[in-house]
Design a protein around this motif. Structure first.
Motif, short mmCIF file in Angstrom:
data_model
loop_
_atom_site.label_atom_id
_atom_site.label_comp_id
_atom_site.label_asym_id
_atom_site.label_seq_id
_atom_site.Cartn_x
_atom_site.Cartn_y
_atom_site.Cartn_z
N MET A 119 -7.53 0.10 -1.56
CA MET A 119 -7.75 1.44 -0.50
C MET A 119 -7.08 2.61 -0.97
O MET A 119 -7.57 3.69 -0.90
N GLY A 120 -5.89 2.30 -1.94
CA GLY A 120 -5.48 3.54 -2.60
C GLY A 120 -6.37 4.03 -3.49
O GLY A 120 -6.48 5.11 -3.60
N PHE A 121 -6.89 3.23 -4.19
CA PHE A 121 -7.89 3.64 -5.23
C PHE A 121 -9.03 4.22 -4.52
O PHE A 121 -9.65 5.48 -5.25
N LEU A 122 -9.45 4.05 -3.62
CA LEU A 122 -10.51 4.53 -2.63
C LEU A 122 -10.06 5.83 -2.14
O LEU A 122 -10.94 6.53 -1.78
N GLY A 123 -8.88 5.95 -2.09
CA GLY A 123 -8.41 7.46 -1.54
C GLY A 123 -7.84 7.43 -0.34
O GLY A 123 -7.42 8.68 0.38
N MET A 124 -7.15 6.21 0.05
CA MET A 124 -6.29 6.13 1.34
C MET A 124 -5.13 6.96 1.09
O MET A 124 -4.23 6.21 0.33
N PRO A 125 -4.83 8.10 1.53
CA PRO A 125 -3.53 8.71 1.29
C PRO A 125 -2.32 7.98 1.92
O PRO A 125 -2.71 7.15 3.16
N ARG A 126 -1.41 7.91 1.63
CA ARG A 126 -0.04 7.13 2.14
C ARG A 126 0.70 8.03 3.32
O ARG A 126 0.13 9.38 3.40
N ARG A 127 1.32 7.82 4.08
CA ARG A 127 1.99 8.26 5.24
C ARG A 127 1.19 8.92 6.19
O ARG A 127 1.64 9.77 7.03
N TYR A 128 0.02 8.35 6.51
CA TYR A 128 -0.84 8.82 7.82
C TYR A 128 -0.80 7.61 8.77
O TYR A 128 -0.84 6.52 8.24
N HIS A 129 -0.75 8.05 10.21
CA HIS A 129 -0.75 6.88 11.01
C HIS A 129 -2.41 6.77 11.63
O HIS A 129 -2.50 5.89 12.11
N VAL A 130 -3.29 7.65 10.97
CA VAL A 130 -4.77 7.37 11.48
C VAL A 130 -5.36 7.59 9.93
O VAL A 130 -4.92 7.97 9.17
#
Lengths: 208, 561
Positions: B451-462
């Motif tokens: 998911m990180g490679f797909l662009g999910m940023p860290r430190r978000y709750h939604v």
């Protein structure tokens, strides 16, 4: 006498003394990095804002700074004599030299206090109403306050250490052969050495 | 490294009066002890508490991330939860865990000393650690901090409404404990080695703790000063990091990462030591390339100080600096690779026994390899720019710190448990937990790479709906992982009372720590050991192990139950 100074896990006093000194040197390496961090910040900002730093450094009181340099260097001498005489078992000389070292240390802090009072009076505390116009001059004084305050804190800790040793040597609860005298001496010289760096950086920088 | 003591009979169990656990009794005998073994156990107790606290925060995070909406935590409380998780796990669990529990306990035993060089300093460092931990807990109780464990300026200095000062104080104070311990270890290794134990006869665990201690001594003070700077800026308004008044917030990042990158090696180097001990013992092999293993540790300790800029590729750092830091990051990967290859080569033609510590160690090698290789992705500037501040980074450093360091901690605890407590842990449960930890870890963190490679940023709750499948996988895996962490706590505690009594050297290992009774007497050795050989003397030098007359495989050395 040497029996009382020997602690677990050491088999000989010589080895124990070596360890105390070695351990303190390692700790001082840590202290060097502690001050190096702030001095790096100072260096970066001084390269970025040379004029503001020079102008700000001219505002420090070089007279107080120079007096304090003299006091500290002399206190290192008395501390060295104290450590050596403790090792040689000369009780009276040790006590006198420790006492004189404490007196010098207190004198340093007193002069520093006078200087701080003057700095506050001259509005040299970073924040609203600061004396100089260039914003970067405040950065210089941020480092000035931080470095001298941390140094003064180290002086205070050193004074507590030397005071404790003096009391223990006076009462005879710590044998003179204890490596603590040498170790406290190393710490004291280090704090002195930090000042040797702070003096030119903070007091002489704008005056060449 | 059997030494002369090997020929003398070593009692399996000490008498009640000599056993360090029973020589003195009462609470005061523990709280005022200067015995490194007891202090190691004090650290174990304190660090376990922090592991629970940090783990609870992680549990909250994973629970919140089960659904894309923010239905459990608000954005603000989510920030506070991950900050608390980071601060507690980094400074109150990972950094002290292996050095202060296993290092404290084993280092003097492994070099044949009666205690650490400064026993009282050792006790003081524990009290400082507990005081720092209490400040950290106070931070949480007083509302927490929302800045992330990295304390970036100007968020910390100007905008955060959390209790930054308390958090910084907690980390600052913990640093004193770290430095005191490191000074103690360095002096001990230099001055208290047994006769004949030359530098290149030291077990690799001792080398690892030694290298870690050097990094601790030189890096921790930089963090202390930088925390002092942000505290002074927040409390007194000095302008050093304030861009509105000519200050430079990027300077903070440089100073912070100058500490925090070496801190990664503080967390992982001790694990290298544990793995070297375990792999050699359960493969019945001399370690492959002993001297290169030593040089690799020192190389990592040194070059680890020169790579901090790879955390700042997107901070506006010059392209030239980026390339230099990128190159140096590849350079620091070389010794880590040497270690992985050498462990693997140690296994070659070994007589491998899959006891629980070995399963943990093999799990470590696998997870650390994935963590290390993805570190190379992040060290290359273009890939890093793509995945900066995404779950890819989160996955990468959890592979190193959790997959690596925590596996090594559990492996080391199992390996030395008979020596520490005098009891054997239940082997079947331990193997089950070790396997479960490996798979639980994979389920939790491998989806984060994707998911990180797909662009999910860290430190978000939604997060957008499309990432839910990965988050659910991760949260489910976290549950397995939590059980795998709790299970050993259960069976290790169980073994304290019902475990089989251990003999002096249940694994047939070569280290000096096994040349004394289990648990050791208060003074560690009845007769001071003398060393005449190098470490890992599992078979004659320049010969392989006797592969033909291989002993049948039986758990826990096949001792009678």
């Amino acid at each position: 006498m040497s029996e009382a100074a020997l602690h677990k896990p050491w088999r000989s006093l010589r080895r124990q003394r070596e360890a105390a000194e070695f351990g303190l040197w390692v700790f001082l390496a840590s202290e060097v990095m502690f001050f190096a961090c702030a001095l790096t910040g100072y260096a970066v900002n001084r390269v970025l804002w040379p004029e503001a730093f020079a102008a700000a450094a001219r505002e420090t009181n070089v007279l107080y700074g120079t007096i304090n340099t003299g006091i500290l260097l002399t206190s290192s001498l008395t501390m060295a004599v104290a450590a050596e005489s403790a090792r040689a078992g000369l009780r009276r000389l040790t006590l006198v030299c420790l006492g004189v070292t404490i007196a010098f240390g207190l004198a340093f802090l007193m002069v520093k206090g006078l200087e701080y009072a003057e700095d506050i009076e001259k509005h040299l505390v970073p924040g609203p109403g600061f004396r100089l116009d260039q914003p970067a001059a405040q950065i210089f004084f941020a480092f000035y306050w931080l470095l001298t305050a941390v140094h003064a804190l180290h002086m205070t800790i050193g004074l507590c250490l030397v005071g404790t040793l003096l009391a223990q040597a006076w009462r005879g609860s710590r044998p003179l052969s204890s490596p603590a005298f040498e170790a406290a001496g190393l710490y004291w010289h280090f704090v002195d050495l930090v000042w040797i760096f702070l003096y030119p950086l903070l007091y002489l920088a704008g005056r060449s | 490294m059997s030494g002369l003591t090997a020929e003398r009979a070593i009692p399996d169990r000490p008498g009640r009066a000599e056993n360090y656990l029973t020589a003195e009794t009462g609470l005061a005998s523990w709280l005022l002890t200067t015995d490194h073994k007891r202090i190691g156990l004090l650290y174990m107790a304190a660090i376990t508490v922090f592991f629970f606290l940090g783990g609870a925060a992680a549990f909250l995070l994973r629970l919140e991330l089960f659904t894309p909406e923010g239905d459990l935590l608000s954005a603000d409380s989510y920030n506070r939860a991950f900050t608390f998780h980071g601060v507690v796990m980094v400074w109150f669990f990972l950094i002290p865990s292996i050095p202060n529990i296993l290092g404290n306990f084993m280092l003097p035993l492994m070099i044949g000393a009666k205690d650490l060089a400064f026993p009282r300093l050792n006790l003081i460092s524990w009290y400082i650690f507990v005081a720092a931990g209490l400040i950290a807990v106070y931070t949480l109780v007083s509302g927490g901090v929302d800045t992330g464990w990295t304390f970036y300026t100007p968020l910390t200095t100007a905008f955060s409404n959390g209790n930054v000062l308390a958090a910084a104080a907690a980390v600052f104070v913990a640093g004193f404990s770290t430095i005191a311990t490191a000074v103690n270890f360095i002096a001990t290794v230099h001055l208290l080695r047994a006769p004949g134990l030359t530098w290149f006869r030291l077990p690799l665990f001792v080398w690892a703790i030694y290298a870690t201690s050097i990094v601790m001594v030189l890096a921790t003070p930089v963090l202390a000063m930088v925390l002092l700077l942000i505290s002074a800026e927040r409390a007194f308004g000095i302008p050093i990091f304030d861009p509105l008044r000519g200050g430079d917030p990027i300077l903070f990042q440089h100073l912070f990462w100058f500490y925090s990158h070496p801190a990664v090696y503080i967390m992982i180097l001790p694990s290298f030591g544990v793995i070297s001990e375990v792999v050699t013992c359960y493969a019945r092999r001399r370690v492959f390339g002993y001297s290169f293993m030593v040089y690799a540790l020192l190389w990592i300790a040194l070059v680890g100080f020169l790579v901090w800029g790879h955390h700042m590729f997107v901070s506006g750092q010059s392209l030239f600096a980026n390339l230099v830091f990128s190159f140096l990051s590849f350079v620091v990967a070389v010794p880590s690779a040497i270690k992985v290859f050498n462990w693997t080569a140690t296994l070659y033609r070994g007589q491998i026994v899959f006891d629980a510590p070995m399963i943990y160690a093999l799990g470590f090698i696998g997870l650390f390899t994935i963590g290390g290789l993805t570190g190379l992705f992040l060290a290359s500037v273009p890939v890093d720019i793509h995945v900066t501040d995404t779950y890819f980074v989160v996955a990468h450093f959890h592979y190193i710190m959790v997959g690596g360091a925590v596996s090594a901690l559990y492996g080391g605890l199992s390996y030395w448990w008979p020596k520490i407590t005098g009891r054997m842990y239940p082997e079947a449960w331990a193997r089950f937990a070790a396997v479960m930890m490996f798979f639980g870890f994979g389920f939790t963190f491998f989806p984060m790479f994707i998911m990180g490679f797909l662009g999910m940023p860290r430190r978000y709750h939604v997060y957008p709906q499309e990432f839910q499948v990965w988050h659910v996988l991760a949260s489910g895996g976290a549950l397995i992982l939590a059980v795998a962490y709790l299970l050993p706590m259960g069976y290790l505690a169980w073994s304290l009372i019902w475990g089989r009594r251990a003999i002096a050297n249940p694994w047939g290992a070569t280290g000096l720590e096994w040349q004394t009774s289990s648990p050791p007497p208060t003074e560690n050795f009845d007769t001071p050991p003398v060393v005449v050989q190098g470490p890992y003397n599992y078979h004659p030098e320049h010969e392989g192990p006797p592969a033909m007359d291989r002993e049948p495989h039986s758990p826990q050395g096949g001792q009678p139950v």
